[in-house]
Structure formats: C-alpha cells, structure tokens
Write a protein that holds these residues in place. Structure first.
Motif, PDB file in Angstrom:
ATOM      1  N   THR A 169       0.839  -1.197   0.000  1.00 32.93           N
ATOM      2  CA  THR A 169       0.000   0.000   0.000  1.00 32.93           C
ATOM      3  C   THR A 169       0.877   1.250   0.000  1.00 32.93           C
ATOM      4  O   THR A 169       2.065   1.205   0.315  1.00 32.93           O
ATOM      5  CB  THR A 169      -0.927   0.030   1.228  1.00 32.93           C
ATOM      6  N   ARG A 170       0.277   2.359  -0.343  1.00 33.03           N
ATOM      7  CA  ARG A 170       0.944   3.657  -0.305  1.00 33.03           C
ATOM      8  C   ARG A 170      -0.053   4.693   0.190  1.00 33.03           C
ATOM      9  O   ARG A 170      -1.277   4.495   0.140  1.00 33.03           O
ATOM     10  CB  ARG A 170       1.463   4.048  -1.691  1.00 33.03           C
ATOM     11  N   SER A 171       0.467   5.789   0.687  1.00 34.19           N
ATOM     12  CA  SER A 171      -0.391   6.856   1.189  1.00 34.19           C
ATOM     13  C   SER A 171      -1.004   7.625   0.027  1.00 34.19           C
ATOM     14  O   SER A 171      -0.318   7.981  -0.935  1.00 34.19           O
ATOM     15  CB  SER A 171       0.414   7.814   2.073  1.00 34.19           C
ATOM     16  N   SER A 172      -2.282   7.888   0.126  1.00 39.12           N
ATOM     17  CA  SER A 172      -2.985   8.652  -0.897  1.00 39.12           C
ATOM     18  C   SER A 172      -2.941  10.132  -0.564  1.00 39.12           C
ATOM     19  O   SER A 172      -2.682  10.535   0.575  1.00 39.12           O
ATOM     20  CB  SER A 172      -4.439   8.179  -0.998  1.00 39.12           C
ATOM     21  N   ARG A 173      -3.185  10.961  -1.558  1.00 41.62           N
ATOM     22  CA  ARG A 173      -3.271  12.398  -1.319  1.00 41.62           C
ATOM     23  C   ARG A 173      -4.544  12.756  -0.572  1.00 41.62           C
ATOM     24  O   ARG A 173      -4.602  13.799   0.089  1.00 41.62           O
ATOM     25  CB  ARG A 173      -3.210  13.155  -2.647  1.00 41.62           C
ATOM     26  N   ARG A 175      -7.427  12.646   2.258  1.00 45.89           N
ATOM     27  CA  ARG A 175      -7.435  12.424   3.690  1.00 45.89           C
ATOM     28  C   ARG A 175      -8.809  11.960   4.122  1.00 45.89           C
ATOM     29  O   ARG A 175      -9.816  12.316   3.519  1.00 45.89           O
ATOM     30  CB  ARG A 175      -7.041  13.700   4.443  1.00 45.89           C
ATOM     31  N   ASP A 206      -6.322  11.713   8.518  1.00 43.88           N
ATOM     32  CA  ASP A 206      -5.087  11.039   8.132  1.00 43.88           C
ATOM     33  C   ASP A 206      -5.186  10.666   6.660  1.00 43.88           C
ATOM     34  O   ASP A 206      -6.284  10.595   6.090  1.00 43.88           O
ATOM     35  CB  ASP A 206      -4.865   9.793   8.993  1.00 43.88           C
ATOM     36  N   ARG A 207      -4.033  10.411   6.061  1.00 43.03           N
ATOM     37  CA  ARG A 207      -4.028  10.012   4.653  1.00 43.03           C
ATOM     38  C   ARG A 207      -4.583   8.599   4.507  1.00 43.03           C
ATOM     39  O   ARG A 207      -4.233   7.701   5.271  1.00 43.03           O
ATOM     40  CB  ARG A 207      -2.613  10.079   4.082  1.00 43.03           C
ATOM     41  N   SER A 208      -5.414   8.385   3.518  1.00 41.69           N
ATOM     42  CA  SER A 208      -5.947   7.055   3.245  1.00 41.69           C
ATOM     43  C   SER A 208      -4.895   6.207   2.529  1.00 41.69           C
ATOM     44  O   SER A 208      -3.922   6.734   1.980  1.00 41.69           O
ATOM     45  CB  SER A 208      -7.218   7.147   2.397  1.00 41.69           C
ATOM     46  N   LYS A 209      -5.078   4.902   2.543  1.00 40.49           N
ATOM     47  CA  LYS A 209      -4.149   3.969   1.921  1.00 40.49           C
ATOM     48  C   LYS A 209      -4.714   3.459   0.607  1.00 40.49           C
ATOM     49  O   LYS A 209      -5.905   3.153   0.495  1.00 40.49           O
ATOM     50  CB  LYS A 209      -3.870   2.793   2.851  1.00 40.49           C
TER      51      LYS A 209
END
Length: 386
Positions: A169-173, A175, A206-209
């Motif tokens: 996974t990675r952090s999305s822009r 929130r 928080d940033r979504s995944k």
C-alpha cells in the motif's frame, strides 16, 4: 510452446502416499451428492487440515463440516458421505481412497469411528502412514521447482491455490477521518457549530491507503524453462488477488504482456491462454533490449512509476551487459523498489557471476531466491512490506 498440461489423476499407490488426492476426491463425492462445493471451499478445507491432525477422523470431520457445508440441510448428506468415504475396511485400517464409493443405505453416527472409545488400535495403526504424508507437504514447500515429479507438480498446484498475497500500500493524497493524525479544522468547526459554538472535541484526519502497483517480469527463455510454468502460476495467483494494481509480462527475445490472460479465474485456462500469447517460449534472452522496450512502452507511462517491480530471471544475457545496466538504472529511478528473483540464488555454492546479474546488481533493492514455494512465500512478504 505452452506450459505443461495437468497430468492424469493419481493412481491408488500415489493416493496411499499422499492423502491430498483422497481428500479432494471426498469433495467431489460431496459435489455429486448435491452440496455447492466450490474451489474456494476446497482450498479452505485443505488449508484447515494443514493446521490440524490429518490422522484424526474427528478433526477431519469438523474441518470438512465447517468449510464445506453452507446450509443446515447439507449436514445430513455430508455425514452420510463422510461415513461412506472414510469407512474402515476389512482388517481394521482406515484408508483414504480416490475412487467414488456407493452411497450408504442409512445415516451413520456423527462421531467418526477412530475417535470413539475402543478404537485406539485402529487410530494408532493408520497414524504413522498419514503423518508421514502430511509432513510431505512441508517437504514439498522446500523442493526445487525445477526437479519435481508430475505427482508433486499436481500437489504444488493445489498449494499455489492456497496462497493469499497481500498487496503493498501507499499513502494517498486524499485524507479521511481518523482517531489519530493531524487536526481536521473543517470537521472540528462543523462539530462546534452543531454544539452552539462550543468546542468539545478536536477532530483528526489522516491520509488514506491505496494499493501500490506491482509489476511482474517473468523470464521464459530456455535456461528458465524448468521454472517458467511454476512462476507463471505464481503470477496468476498475484494477478487474481489484485487485478487492478498488478501487471505481468514475460521476457525472452521480446516483451509480451500477459496480464489479461492471467486475470482469468481458472488457473489452467489462464496458463493455456498465456502460453498461446507468448511467441518466444523457451527461446533466447535479451534482457537489456526487452527491459528498454518495457520502460519505453509501459514503464514511463505509469506502469513502473512508484511501483514494486519484480524480475524473475537467472541473469543469463545474450545481449550487451552495458545496455542492461543502463536500463536497470532507468528502472530503479522510476520504481519504488526493484526485486530480482533468481531460482539459483538459494542453492549451495551460488555466486552472482552471470553477466546479467553483475550488470543489474548495483541497481537492485533485493536479490532473492525463487526456486521453491517457501522462497516465493518469502517474496510475497517482501512485496507486502514494500
């Protein structure tokens, strides 16, 4: 040339050494009896038995009842089929047969016979044989994929179906609301307005995944032929698990995209379609040229950007090593992580002296073995943690 087709069903001798064909045969009997037995239910049944004592009729009974029965009406037919399939034969020894038994005339007891009082001798007599077969699964996980017998390959295909890859996974822009993270002024202010302007609670966000892209590049040249079929089956499992974020290609004398073929649900149909789409199966190897084609056509356009790129190859290169080094440099700057899986890396005495490996090594994040199911399971963890 297409990947090798599945061999014919196991003989009674094979079934005596390996309980898996008999257990799968039992699910076929249940399907014939009218139970809605799917491939996922069979995989769950075998997975449950992998953690239980396969020599215990009671544990086998409940493993099947909890994974193969989906309705209370199925229990009666399940009990009848179980007693018929695992019924002790003459001589007092419970065996697993791969032939379909006749339906029993009446419903038997829910308690399997080997767990009733007075049947300890029967349980002890069958235990050594079945325990040895159960431990064979663990042995098979560490066997070299290029040295398996046809029976072992059939067993391995069932083990591949039990894999459950977890995508990185990675952090999305974007929130989202969260109990932790940075303060969320908008939600905090709206909550205060609902309370007549009184600030009672500080809201957070928080940033979504989001799933991180994964690219699988499988070498299908002549030197990789003993492993190519198993690696494509592994790629099929990964693609099916996350079809929207995984791309699969084959490498040889040319680049071939097989993502669409591997998205098919049935593994045999997917492998057959992929084999027909690959024009250079068991041919030569030009890793530098093929990687350049991948980066120019797919990588720079988004497939490799911030992705986890996994290359399955032994490193034999007929082209110029300098070209491969320059393309690996480009790939390492595009990708989030580059993993090279070499089937020979896990063998005693291996040294990365092949021209392709030497050229690519400075640009790799990981160099892993890929000669067995256990090493491929380790690869899944590396990809997940990326």
């Amino acid at each position: 040339m297409t990947p090798t087709a599945a061999p014919a069903g196991p003989s009674p001798t094979d079934a005596a050494e390996d309980p898996i064909p008999g257990l799968v045969g039992f699910t076929a009997v249940l399907r014939h009896a009218g139970l809605p037995i799917t491939t996922d239910r069979v995989a769950a049944f075998l997975g449950a038995l992998d953690t239980l004592d396969v020599t215990s009729r009671l544990q086998t009974y409940w493993a099947g009842r909890l994974t193969l029965c989906s309705d209370p009406d199925d229990i009666r037919r399940y009990d009848a089929a179980f007693e018929a399939w695992f019924e002790p034969q003459r001589g007092g020894k419970t065996t697993i047969s791969d032939e379909r038994p006749p339906p029993p005339p009446k419903l038997a007891s829910l308690m399997p016979s080997s767990d009733r009082s007075g049947d300890d001798d029967e349980h002890d007599e069958q235990a050594p044989e079945l325990r040895a077969a159960a431990s064979g699964t663990e042995v098979l996980r560490h066997r070299d994929l290029g040295e398996l017998t046809p029976v072992e390959r059939e067993h391995l295909r069932r083990l591949f179906a039990l894999l459950r890859p977890e995508p990185p996974t990675r952090s999305s822009r974007r929130r989202r609301a969260s109990r932790h993270g940075e303060p969320d002024p908008g939600r905090t202010l709206r909550a205060a307005l609902r309370n007549e302007g009184e600030l009672r609670e500080l809201r957070h966000r928080d940033r979504s995944k989001r799933p991180r892209k994964v690219v699988l590049l499988v070498d299908v040249s002549g030197s990789m032929e003993p492993y190519a079929d198993s690696l494509l089956r592994f790629a099929h499992v990964v693609v099916r698990r996350s079809p929207g974020s995984v791309e699969a290609f084959t490498l040889g004398t040319r680049l071939t995209r097989v993502t669409r073929e591997l998205r098919q649900r049935d593994a045999e149909h997917a492998l057959s379609a992929a084999g027909k789409a690959i024009p250079d199966w068991s041919g030569g190897t030009r890793l530098g040229e093929v990687l350049r084609a991948f980066i120019d056509r797919w990588g720079q356009r988004g497939a490799a950007r911030r992705a986890v790129v996994v290359i399955f190859s032994d490193g034999w290169e007929r082209g110029e090593p300098d070209l491969l080094a320059s393309q690996m440099d480009r790939l390492s700057r595009l990708a989030h992580r580059v993993v090279w899986v070499n089937p020979h890396a896990g063998k005693d005495g291996y040294a990365p002296v092949q021209g392709g490996i030497v050229a690519a090594l400075p640009y790799l994040d990981d160099l892993l073995a890929g000669h067995s199911l256990a090493t491929l399971e380790k690869l899944l963890k590396v990809v997940r943690d990326a």
